[in-house]
Scaffold this motif. Structure first.
Motif, PDB file in Angstrom:
ATOM      1  N   ARG A 181       0.816  -1.222   0.000  1.00 18.23           N
ATOM      2  CA  ARG A 181       0.000   0.000   0.000  1.00 18.23           C
ATOM      3  C   ARG A 181       0.847   1.268   0.000  1.00 18.23           C
ATOM      4  NH1 ARG A 181      -2.597  -0.838   6.063  1.00 18.23           N
ATOM      5  NH2 ARG A 181      -0.673  -0.573   7.271  1.00 18.23           N
ATOM      6  N   ASP A 232       4.109   1.373  -4.731  1.00 22.00           N
ATOM      7  CA  ASP A 232       3.339   0.923  -5.886  1.00 22.00           C
ATOM      8  C   ASP A 232       4.275   0.540  -7.031  1.00 22.00           C
ATOM      9  OD1 ASP A 232       1.536   0.459  -7.889  1.00 22.00           O
ATOM     10  OD2 ASP A 232       0.574   2.427  -7.792  1.00 22.00           O
ATOM     11  N   SER A 235      -0.835  -1.463 -13.069  1.00 16.22           N
ATOM     12  CA  SER A 235      -2.109  -0.773 -13.201  1.00 16.22           C
ATOM     13  C   SER A 235      -1.851   0.726 -13.328  1.00 16.22           C
ATOM     14  CB  SER A 235      -2.988  -1.045 -11.983  1.00 16.22           C
ATOM     15  OG  SER A 235      -4.181  -0.293 -12.051  1.00 16.22           O
ATOM     16  N   ASN A 291      -4.186   3.143 -13.161  1.00 17.53           N
ATOM     17  CA  ASN A 291      -5.179   3.985 -12.495  1.00 17.53           C
ATOM     18  C   ASN A 291      -5.182   3.891 -10.976  1.00 17.53           C
ATOM     19  OD1 ASN A 291      -6.199   4.835 -15.041  1.00 17.53           O
ATOM     20  ND2 ASN A 291      -7.356   2.913 -15.196  1.00 17.53           N
ATOM     21  N   ASN A 292      -4.551   2.868 -10.422  1.00 13.30           N
ATOM     22  CA  ASN A 292      -4.627   2.701  -8.975  1.00 13.30           C
ATOM     23  C   ASN A 292      -3.492   1.819  -8.485  1.00 13.30           C
ATOM     24  OD1 ASN A 292      -6.618   0.651 -10.365  1.00 13.30           O
ATOM     25  ND2 ASN A 292      -5.887  -0.353  -8.491  1.00 13.30           N
ATOM     26  N   ASN A 293      -3.310   1.806  -7.172  1.00 15.96           N
ATOM     27  CA  ASN A 293      -2.386   0.900  -6.507  1.00 15.96           C
ATOM     28  C   ASN A 293      -3.162  -0.371  -6.168  1.00 15.96           C
ATOM     29  OD1 ASN A 293      -0.928  -0.555  -4.516  1.00 15.96           O
ATOM     30  ND2 ASN A 293       0.085   1.294  -3.790  1.00 15.96           N
ATOM     31  N   CYS A 294      -2.777  -1.497  -6.770  1.00 14.61           N
ATOM     32  CA  CYS A 294      -3.513  -2.750  -6.565  1.00 14.61           C
ATOM     33  C   CYS A 294      -3.508  -3.179  -5.100  1.00 14.61           C
ATOM     34  CB  CYS A 294      -2.908  -3.854  -7.430  1.00 14.61           C
ATOM     35  SG  CYS A 294      -3.125  -3.610  -9.207  1.00 14.61           S
ATOM     36  N   VAL A 319      -3.643  -1.258  -2.464  1.00 13.63           N
ATOM     37  CA  VAL A 319      -4.665  -0.476  -1.777  1.00 13.63           C
ATOM     38  C   VAL A 319      -6.051  -0.979  -2.160  1.00 13.63           C
ATOM     39  CG1 VAL A 319      -5.697   1.822  -1.547  1.00 13.63           C
ATOM     40  CG2 VAL A 319      -3.202   1.561  -1.587  1.00 13.63           C
ATOM     41  N   GLN A 320      -6.262  -1.215  -3.452  1.00 16.45           N
ATOM     42  CA  GLN A 320      -7.560  -1.673  -3.936  1.00 16.45           C
ATOM     43  C   GLN A 320      -7.941  -3.026  -3.357  1.00 16.45           C
ATOM     44  OE1 GLN A 320      -7.758  -1.994  -8.201  1.00 16.45           O
ATOM     45  NE2 GLN A 320      -9.867  -2.773  -8.203  1.00 16.45           N
ATOM     46  N   HIS A 321      -6.942  -3.905  -3.176  1.00 16.07           N
ATOM     47  CA  HIS A 321      -7.221  -5.275  -2.756  1.00 16.07           C
ATOM     48  C   HIS A 321      -6.684  -5.609  -1.359  1.00 16.07           C
ATOM     49  CE1 HIS A 321      -8.823  -6.044  -6.697  1.00 16.07           C
ATOM     50  NE2 HIS A 321      -7.706  -5.624  -7.257  1.00 16.07           N
ATOM     51  N   LYS A 345      -1.861  -6.388 -13.275  1.00 14.08           N
ATOM     52  CA  LYS A 345      -2.919  -5.374 -13.390  1.00 14.08           C
ATOM     53  C   LYS A 345      -4.304  -5.990 -13.164  1.00 14.08           C
ATOM     54  CE  LYS A 345      -2.140  -4.662 -17.964  1.00 14.08           C
ATOM     55  NZ  LYS A 345      -2.029  -3.945 -19.263  1.00 14.08           N
ATOM     56  N   CYS A 346      -4.718  -6.469 -12.051  1.00 17.25           N
ATOM     57  CA  CYS A 346      -3.996  -6.547 -10.799  1.00 17.25           C
ATOM     58  C   CYS A 346      -3.586  -8.010 -10.500  1.00 17.25           C
ATOM     59  CB  CYS A 346      -4.847  -6.009  -9.662  1.00 17.25           C
ATOM     60  SG  CYS A 346      -4.908  -4.196  -9.555  1.00 17.25           S
TER      61      CYS A 346
END
Length: 247
Positions: free
Chosen positions: A181, A184, A188, A190-193, A195-197, A205-206
């Motif tokens: 988190r 990175d 991906s 658009n986002n940090n995987c 953090v997303q998961h 990705k991811c």
């Protein structure tokens, strides 16, 4: 859990077990299923291991699996869906480097340890898991290596075989750097995987497999076979020297 030391660990590269009747063991290879009678009393569990040496040797603890696939495995990750802390693996970079958890419960052994071990000799990796319907399965990879910190612990994994219908790991995650988190390294845009998961992992990705994934997320499971996602009730990730000999 005993924290893994950063001071130059190496493994016994020839994979042979120099046994004695008492701890520490040279490595988990000393716990194969086909030992002479005097060593059949060895069981899976936490052992003091003496195969981590730099300027001086360090005795550390590790959980050895003496039965799966012939034994000789060092367990480096374990999950249980029944535990209440579903986001237990949502950790920072340093925590993933050092390792966290309990060797007799859920844990991550540490990226430093994985690098220092797998940089010495050839290693294989096995994932054992049980699905919610009680089905037990495994995935085996004949090659497994984790790169150094300066390369973000890049994953090298190949040579799949196992009881699962497809290989979700090496096709999508081979050559990926580790992401947490607070760091990175995924692909991906658009986002940090992580953090997303809610977990650190070798993200692309991811992911098509993420053994550290947050159990309560609804859109995915931990492992995808084809179009189907699964969240095993129990899983273990373990490594062993390819030429591990059970004398």
């Amino acid at each position: 859990m005993t924290k893994v030391a950063a001071a130059g660990w190496i493994a016994v590269a020839d994979g042979e077990c120099q046994r004695s009747s008492s701890d520490p063991l040279e490595n988990c290879c000393c716990l194969g299923y086909n030992y002479s009678t005097s060593f059949n009393k060895r069981r899976s569990g936490v052992y003091t291991l003496a195969n981590f040496c730099g300027v001086k040797c360090l005795d550390v603890e590790g959980y050895c699996d003496s039965t799966s696939g012939g034994g000789g495995w060092l367990v480096v990750q374990r999950r249980r869906q029944s535990l209440k802390q579903k986001d237990y693996f949502h950790r920072d970079w340093v925590e993933y480097e050092d390792g966290f958890g309990s060797l007799t419960a859920e844990f991550w052994y540490g990226l430093r340890a994985l690098h220092y071990l797998t940089s010495q000799g050839d290693w294989e990796m096995r994932i054992d898991f049980q699905l919610s319907n009680g089905t037990r399965s495994y995935m085996h990879y004949g090659h497994f290596r984790v790169g150094p910190a300066e390369d973000s612990y890049r994953l090298s994994i190949s040579d799949f075989k196992g009881s699962t219908p497809t290989d979700p790991f090496s096709a999508h995650h081979n050559t990926m750097e580790f992401t947490t988190r607070d760091r990175d390294n995924d692909r991906s845009l658009n986002n940090n995987c992580a953090v997303q998961h809610s977990s650190g992992w070798w993200y692309n990705k991811c992911f098509t497999i993420n053994l550290n994934y947050h159990y309560d997320k609804s859109s995915y499971g931990l492992i995808r076979f084809g179009y189907n996602w699964h969240s095993p009730q129990f899983l273990e990730m373990k490594i062993r020297l390819v030429n591990c000999t059970f004398q």
